[in-house]
Design an enzyme around this catalytic site. Structure first.
Site, PDB file in Angstrom:
ATOM      1  N   GLY A  11       0.790  -1.278   0.041  1.00  0.00           N
ATOM      2  CA  GLY A  11       0.079   0.086  -0.113  1.00  0.00           C
ATOM      3  C   GLY A  11       0.910   1.407   0.048  1.00  0.00           C
ATOM      4  O   GLY A  11       2.005   1.020  -0.566  1.00  0.00           O
ATOM      5  N   ALA A  13       2.533   2.825   2.478  1.00  0.00           N
ATOM      6  CA  ALA A  13       3.630   2.807   3.359  1.00  0.00           C
ATOM      7  C   ALA A  13       4.627   1.998   2.682  1.00  0.00           C
ATOM      8  O   ALA A  13       5.656   2.321   2.428  1.00  0.00           O
ATOM      9  CB  ALA A  13       3.297   2.016   4.552  1.00  0.00           C
ATOM     10  N   CYS A  44      -6.993   6.641  -1.244  1.00  0.00           N
ATOM     11  CA  CYS A  44      -7.760   8.030  -1.174  1.00  0.00           C
ATOM     12  C   CYS A  44      -8.654   8.257  -2.315  1.00  0.00           C
ATOM     13  O   CYS A  44      -9.428   9.364  -2.463  1.00  0.00           O
ATOM     14  CB  CYS A  44      -6.793   9.197  -0.834  1.00  0.00           C
ATOM     15  SG  CYS A  44      -6.010   8.534   1.030  1.00  0.00           S
ATOM     16  N   VAL A  80       1.442 -13.477   3.078  1.00  0.00           N
ATOM     17  CA  VAL A  80       2.363 -13.806   3.974  1.00  0.00           C
ATOM     18  C   VAL A  80       2.108 -14.353   5.238  1.00  0.00           C
ATOM     19  O   VAL A  80       1.038 -14.044   5.698  1.00  0.00           O
ATOM     20  CB  VAL A  80       3.639 -12.846   4.340  1.00  0.00           C
ATOM     21  CG1 VAL A  80       4.631 -13.127   5.519  1.00  0.00           C
ATOM     22  CG2 VAL A  80       4.074 -12.178   3.271  1.00  0.00           C
ATOM     23  N   ILE A 274      13.805  -4.600  18.268  1.00  0.00           N
ATOM     24  CA  ILE A 274      14.497  -5.539  17.092  1.00  0.00           C
ATOM     25  C   ILE A 274      15.236  -4.649  16.337  1.00  0.00           C
ATOM     26  O   ILE A 274      14.581  -3.845  15.537  1.00  0.00           O
ATOM     27  CB  ILE A 274      13.715  -6.468  16.702  1.00  0.00           C
ATOM     28  CG1 ILE A 274      13.017  -7.461  17.668  1.00  0.00           C
ATOM     29  CG2 ILE A 274      14.610  -7.319  15.591  1.00  0.00           C
ATOM     30  CD1 ILE A 274      11.950  -8.410  17.098  1.00  0.00           C
ATOM     31  N   TYR A 278      11.349  -3.246  11.139  1.00  0.00           N
ATOM     32  CA  TYR A 278      10.623  -2.247  11.192  1.00  0.00           C
ATOM     33  C   TYR A 278       9.244  -2.265  10.776  1.00  0.00           C
ATOM     34  O   TYR A 278       8.966  -3.336  10.106  1.00  0.00           O
ATOM     35  CB  TYR A 278      11.230  -1.154  10.429  1.00  0.00           C
ATOM     36  CG  TYR A 278      12.705  -0.822  10.248  1.00  0.00           C
ATOM     37  CD1 TYR A 278      13.072   0.249  11.147  1.00  0.00           C
ATOM     38  CD2 TYR A 278      13.645  -1.615  10.063  1.00  0.00           C
ATOM     39  CE1 TYR A 278      14.614   0.588  11.620  1.00  0.00           C
ATOM     40  CE2 TYR A 278      15.020  -1.305  10.344  1.00  0.00           C
ATOM     41  CZ  TYR A 278      15.517  -0.189  11.134  1.00  0.00           C
ATOM     42  OH  TYR A 278      16.782   0.031  11.236  1.00  0.00           O
TER      43      TYR A 278
END
Length: 448
Positions: A11, A13, A44, A80, A274, A278
């Site tokens: 998406g 990000a 959007c 995943v 960690i 991220y």
């Protein structure tokens, strides 16, 4: 082979991060895994496509081929199913993919209220290209005359406008007493409500949807004691962070339901951050810059900044994601709505005393033709007089003002600073006594 970066989610990000990493030209072997079949989709932009502003296909702004040509292992239609943090790999389909850096960008999913009938034919959400195709087909189907939208947030209102633009009667049902509650106080929301009612949208506030009724296909929505005719229903009741995969891997989830990260956007497991994992985007919680409490910030503008932070840290430059102000704008049936900082209800929730003022004024001199009105509400901390929130509604552009006020909040601007601010003037674009400055002056007068 360079360092192996695996991004889960394509998406906003995931895409912004991919672009940021590619700009650096670093020696990285990047794999992006996404569930959807398309490339990068602008969700959007979905309501405007449904309104007929442009074809629905245009919201696929970047096709997979663009990234494949740049050497990215860009995989669509892939689920995943597992993250193994101890051995640094993920499972996608029947394949184990090893990483040096992992980035979780799994986004959000629509909240479906637990009401009977949500499974009926003719009930939709508005989160994906496939959702858009289904809604578009429904609006153009024979016999579809009445549409109901559950939820009066930005997407819900924009979808309601789409129903109108396609010749349907549109009703918006909202459990709360006013619309756009995350970004507008009730007095500012009432301006938007009146505008949309003139457009032809019907509203029902303060009543729960108790059932969606029909015999296989939706026919009505029960709202309190009322039956609202409905040939189609679009659920826009908010979004929830998509964290199932992270939770299964043992990653810490915060009080807002989003993934906990440190300022570098590294995830946390068992009380320890960690180094090489991220998270960013809709699936993470952020710290609010005013309340200093965790919150969600599901905005493309938020993940643009987060992508830069993750890219910097993977590349070794090191940077941090600052507490979030979430400047927000929306265009709803030609009316522009903007907000930044906190609302009055948020201030009350966290015990923040405020002084505020609302001012309505034209944006150009009385002699200039086709001038429009603008309503501004500013909230200041009652003790320091620092600006902590702003809301603007107008037919004229509000984005630059909201962005400027966002920078002002970051800089610690006060009501007195705004009152004395030098403002540019030309009768074709502005007044010499601006509505924002008048609002700041009124706030100071009210506190006397």
């Amino acid at each position: 082979m360079g360092r192996r970066v695996v991004i889960i989610g394509g998406g906003d990000a995931g895409t912004y991060l991919l672009e940021a990493l590619l700009k650096r030209g670093a020696d990285l072997a990047i794999t992006l895994l996404k569930r959807e079949k398309e490339g990068s989709i602008s969700i959007c932009g979905l309501p405007f496509a449904l309104q007929g502003v442009y074809p629905l296909k245009e919201i696929e702004v970047q096709k997979p081929e663009l990234f494949l040509e740049k050497g990215v292992d860009y995989r669509t239609g892939v689920d995943v199913t597992e993250i193994n943090l101890d051995e640094s790999y993920v499972i996608a389909g029947d394949e184990r993919i090893v990483y040096d850096y992992l980035v979780i960008a799994t986004g959000s999913r629509p909240f479906i209220p637990p009401i009977p009938g949500v499974e009926l034919e003719g009930v939709y959400t508005a989160k994906s290209m496939e959702d858009g195709r289904r809604i578009e087909a429904a609006m153009h189907s024979a016999g579809v005359k009445n549409g109901v939208v559950i939820g009066a947030g930005i997407i819900g209102l924009q979808v309601a406008v789409a129903l109108l633009r396609n010749g349907l009667d549109a009703t918006v049902v909202e459990l709360l007493p006013s619309l756009l509650t995350p970004i507008l106080d009730a007095d500012m929301a009432s301006i938007v409500q009146r505008w949309l009612e003139k457009e032809g949208i019907n509203f029902i506030f303060g009543e729960p949807v108790t059932a969606i009724r029909g015999n296989g296909k939706v026919e009505a929505v029960s709202v309190g004691d009322e039956e609202v005719p409905a040939d189609m229903v679009v659920i826009c009741a908010g979004m929830r962070p998509n964290v199932d995969l992270a939770r299964k891997a043992g990653i810490d989830i915060g009080e807002t339901g989003g993934i906990v990260t440190d300022p570098s956007l590294r995830v946390k497991k068992g009380g320890r951050f960690i180094e090489n994992v991220y998270a960013l985007g809709d699936c993470v919680e952020v710290i609010d810059a005013i309340t200093h409490r965790p919150r969600l910030s599901m905005l493309a503008s938020t993940c643009v900044t987060q992508a830069k932070v993750v890219s910097d840290n993977i590349s070794g430059d090191g940077s941090s994601f600052e507490p979030c102000l979430s400047p927000t704008i929306a265009v709803i049936a030609g009316l522009q709505v903007g907000s930044v900082g906190i609302t009055s209800s948020t201030a009350r929730r966290y015990g923040i005393s405020v002084i505020s003022a609302k001012k309505e004024k034209p944006t150009k001199p009385r002699y200039y033709p086709h001038r429009k009105s603008m309503t501004v509400k500013l909230l200041f901390d009652a003790y320091s007089e620092r600006l902590i929130g702003a809301q603007i509604v107008s037919e004229d552009p509000v984005a630059d003002r909201i962005d400027g006020l966002s920078m002002g909040i970051r800089a610690g601007i006060t009501a007195r600073d705004l009152r004395m601010m030098e403002k540019s003037f030309d009768p074709s674009v502005a007044l010499h006594r601006d509505v924002m400055i008048d609002a700041a002056e009124d706030a100071l007068i009210h506190r006397r």
